[in-house]
Design an enzyme around this catalytic site. Sequence first.
Site, PDB file in Angstrom:
ATOM      1  N   ASP A   1     -24.853  -8.347  13.739  1.00  0.00           N
ATOM      2  CA  ASP A   1     -24.091  -7.680  14.790  1.00  0.00           C
ATOM      3  C   ASP A   1     -24.889  -6.444  15.194  1.00  0.00           C
ATOM      4  O   ASP A   1     -25.098  -5.541  14.381  1.00  0.00           O
ATOM      5  CB  ASP A   1     -22.712  -7.290  14.257  1.00  0.00           C
TER       6      ASP A   1
ATOM      7  N   TYR B   1     -19.878  -2.474  31.981  1.00  0.00           N
ATOM      8  CA  TYR B   1     -21.014  -3.392  31.849  1.00  0.00           C
ATOM      9  C   TYR B   1     -22.185  -2.942  32.726  1.00  0.00           C
ATOM     10  O   TYR B   1     -23.337  -2.900  32.279  1.00  0.00           O
ATOM     11  CB  TYR B   1     -20.553  -4.798  32.239  1.00  0.00           C
TER      12      TYR B   1
END
Length: 245
Positions: free
Chosen positions: A61, A153
């Site tokens: 991760d 984003y």
Amino acid sequence: MAGTRERSYGATARSVFVTGGNRGIGLAVARRFATVGDRVAVTYRGDRPPAGENLLALRCDVTDGQQVDQAFKEAEAAHGPVTVLVANAGGAHDRLLVRMSEEDFTSVIDTNLTGAFRVARRAVRGMLVQGHGRIVLMSSTAALHGAAGQSNYAAAKAGLIGFARSLTHELGPRDITCNVVAPGLTDTDMSRSLTEEQRQHLLSRTPAGRLAHPDEVADAVEFLAGAGYVRGAVIPVDGGAGLGH
């Protein structure tokens, strides 16, 4: 496709590290490097690792610095110091600003931008020792023209451009390049989650009139991994949607 040709810019297999390399664009990029004979490690998080692939799959991760360090240790043990890094891992959590929580914003920044920082910082250690390296950051056309509901984003992906250009100043004299690829609408799980109305709207703004195939994004990444005098560049792979922006 470019993946069928032999690499002409060096006969020695390189150690390649691709984050988010278990599907979509990341998997296409990883396969491309493996096809030309490189040793490729890919990270994955929640999904299963790519099955039946000639790739070293590492659970990682990118929001966890310890996991990043451990993944690099395993890749280095198997393939040697990383020569090519493709920071592709990312994610989106789309909401209009008035409905976006701080967690919605910071989690997307942490994955897409700070995650790239973590892996680049770790990769550069070995690159500095070797005096050579190639870093490719996966951005998006959203970074260049924005997108409603994607302020988190788009901000993260735009940040990658400033990050790459700053690293170009820092690392350029050591023959370590850092460049950005900015895909447009691409045939991946993310695009398949769009409604037909959303898809048609985006296609109407794309001169090519179709989605990109992940292999077409891999074309640009492969080029940058072999280009020594291209530095701090942003290469759009968007069918003309951005028209150079």
